[in-house]
Design an enzyme around this catalytic site. Structure first.
Site, PDB file in Angstrom:
ATOM      1  N   ALA A  90      25.011  -9.553  21.104  1.00  0.00           N
ATOM      2  CA  ALA A  90      26.298 -10.234  21.282  1.00  0.00           C
ATOM      3  C   ALA A  90      27.365  -9.184  21.557  1.00  0.00           C
ATOM      4  CB  ALA A  90      26.668 -11.028  20.042  1.00  0.00           C
ATOM      5  N   GLU A 110      20.977 -17.203  28.851  1.00  0.00           N
ATOM      6  CA  GLU A 110      20.952 -16.971  27.399  1.00  0.00           C
ATOM      7  C   GLU A 110      21.268 -18.262  26.650  1.00  0.00           C
ATOM      8  OE1 GLU A 110      22.220 -12.259  27.458  1.00  0.00           O
ATOM      9  OE2 GLU A 110      23.774 -13.737  27.128  1.00  0.00           O
TER      10      GLU A 110
HETATM   11  C1  5RP Z   1      24.288 -10.001  27.971  1.00  0.00           C
HETATM   12  C2  5RP Z   1      24.744 -10.200  26.576  1.00  0.00           C
HETATM   13  C3  5RP Z   1      24.455  -9.112  25.596  1.00  0.00           C
HETATM   14  O1  5RP Z   1      23.752  -9.644  24.530  1.00  0.00           O
HETATM   15  C4  5RP Z   1      25.761  -8.538  25.104  1.00  0.00           C
HETATM   16  O2  5RP Z   1      26.516  -8.118  26.231  1.00  0.00           O
HETATM   17  C5  5RP Z   1      25.544  -7.370  24.148  1.00  0.00           C
HETATM   18  O3  5RP Z   1      24.978  -6.312  24.858  1.00  0.00           O
HETATM   19  P1  5RP Z   1      24.577  -4.946  24.156  1.00  0.00           P
HETATM   20  O4  5RP Z   1      23.420  -5.220  23.276  1.00  0.00           O
HETATM   21  O5  5RP Z   1      24.227  -4.035  25.312  1.00  0.00           O
HETATM   22  O6  5RP Z   1      25.778  -4.439  23.390  1.00  0.00           O
HETATM   23  O7  5RP Z   1      25.311 -11.204  26.205  1.00  0.00           O
HETATM   24  O8  5RP Z   1      24.746 -11.037  28.806  1.00  0.00           O
END
Ligand code: 5RP
Length: 226
Positions: A90, A110
């Protein structure tokens, strides 16, 4: 190579997710897999268990490619009736486990996989936990021809939508990132954005929050349940 402090926390949260689900996996289990750097740690850890579950369903081409490289079977969601667990990262979570997601532009797939899953386990480092959602610009996936219209409607809701130039989602759509937009009432805001014609999805996961948040901290992984 040593991980950065933040990556270590992501990796710890990902390992905790594998530990949480592994005892429940059997040869019929299908695992939903999200997208992003935290999920990449999860995929790498899940690969060690690949004989212990049937297959995965993926939320992005990037995660599909990474899983297939590990020899994990990836199924089309249409060929699956049930998903036991959905594991995803997230961009922000509040204490109710309502999330902002979509920093990696995979928000629509997602949200679909999360909708099907019995349990959504969110994995993150502790920088992602906030009191009020909205410091991270809320991504909104839009049908390309509706981009300007949707942007005007998002301005009317109080945000500053910024076109994520050069990004085309796996579904062939565009992303607007809502800046300067605090979200004290996430369910209401999610509904309002969903009602704009031309919006495919927002990255607000309030109506379907996570069930469990595994938060990597320097004092270990903390588990929060909604
Ligand atoms: C992708 C997402 C990812 O879960 C979110 O951006 C978090 O990414 P990260 O684990 O690289 O911090 O929603 O669409």
């Amino acid at each position: 190579m040593a991980l950065s402090a933040q990556d270590q926390l992501k990796s710890d949260a990902a390992a905790a997710a594998v530990s949480l689900i592994q005892a429940q996996l059997d040869h019929d289990s299908v695992v939903g897999v999200g997208t992003g750097s935290t999920v990449n740690f999860f995929i790498d850890a899940l690969a060690d268990k690949k004989g212990h579950f049937r297959a995965a369903v993926s939320s992005s081409e990037a995660s599909t490619e990474r899983m297939r490289a590990h020899g994990i079977t990836v199924l089309d969601l249409n060929d699956v009736n049930e998903i036991d667990y959905y594991i995803d990262g997230a961009d922000e979570s509040n204490e109710h486990l309502q999330l902002i997601k979509g920093g990696g532009a995979a928000l629509t797939r997602e949200k679909i996989v999360a909708a099907v899953a019995r349990e959504f386990i969110c994995i993150a480092d502790d920088s992602k936990l906030v009191k009020v959602l909205g410091d991270f610009p809320l991504p909104v996936e839009v049908i390309p021809m509706a981009r300007s219209y949707v942007a005007r409607k998002l301005v009317a809701l109080g945000g500053v939508p910024v076109y994520r130039e050069g990004v085309v989602t796996d579904n062939g759509n565009h992303i607007l990132d809502m800046q300067n937009f605090k979200i004290p009432n996430p369910i209401e805001t999610e509904r309002s954005i969903n009602n704009i014609t031309g919006v495919v999805t927002s990255g607000l996961f309030a109506m379907r929050p996570a069930n469990v948040l595994l938060l990597g901290t320097k004092n270990g992984v903390k588990t929060q349940r909604a």
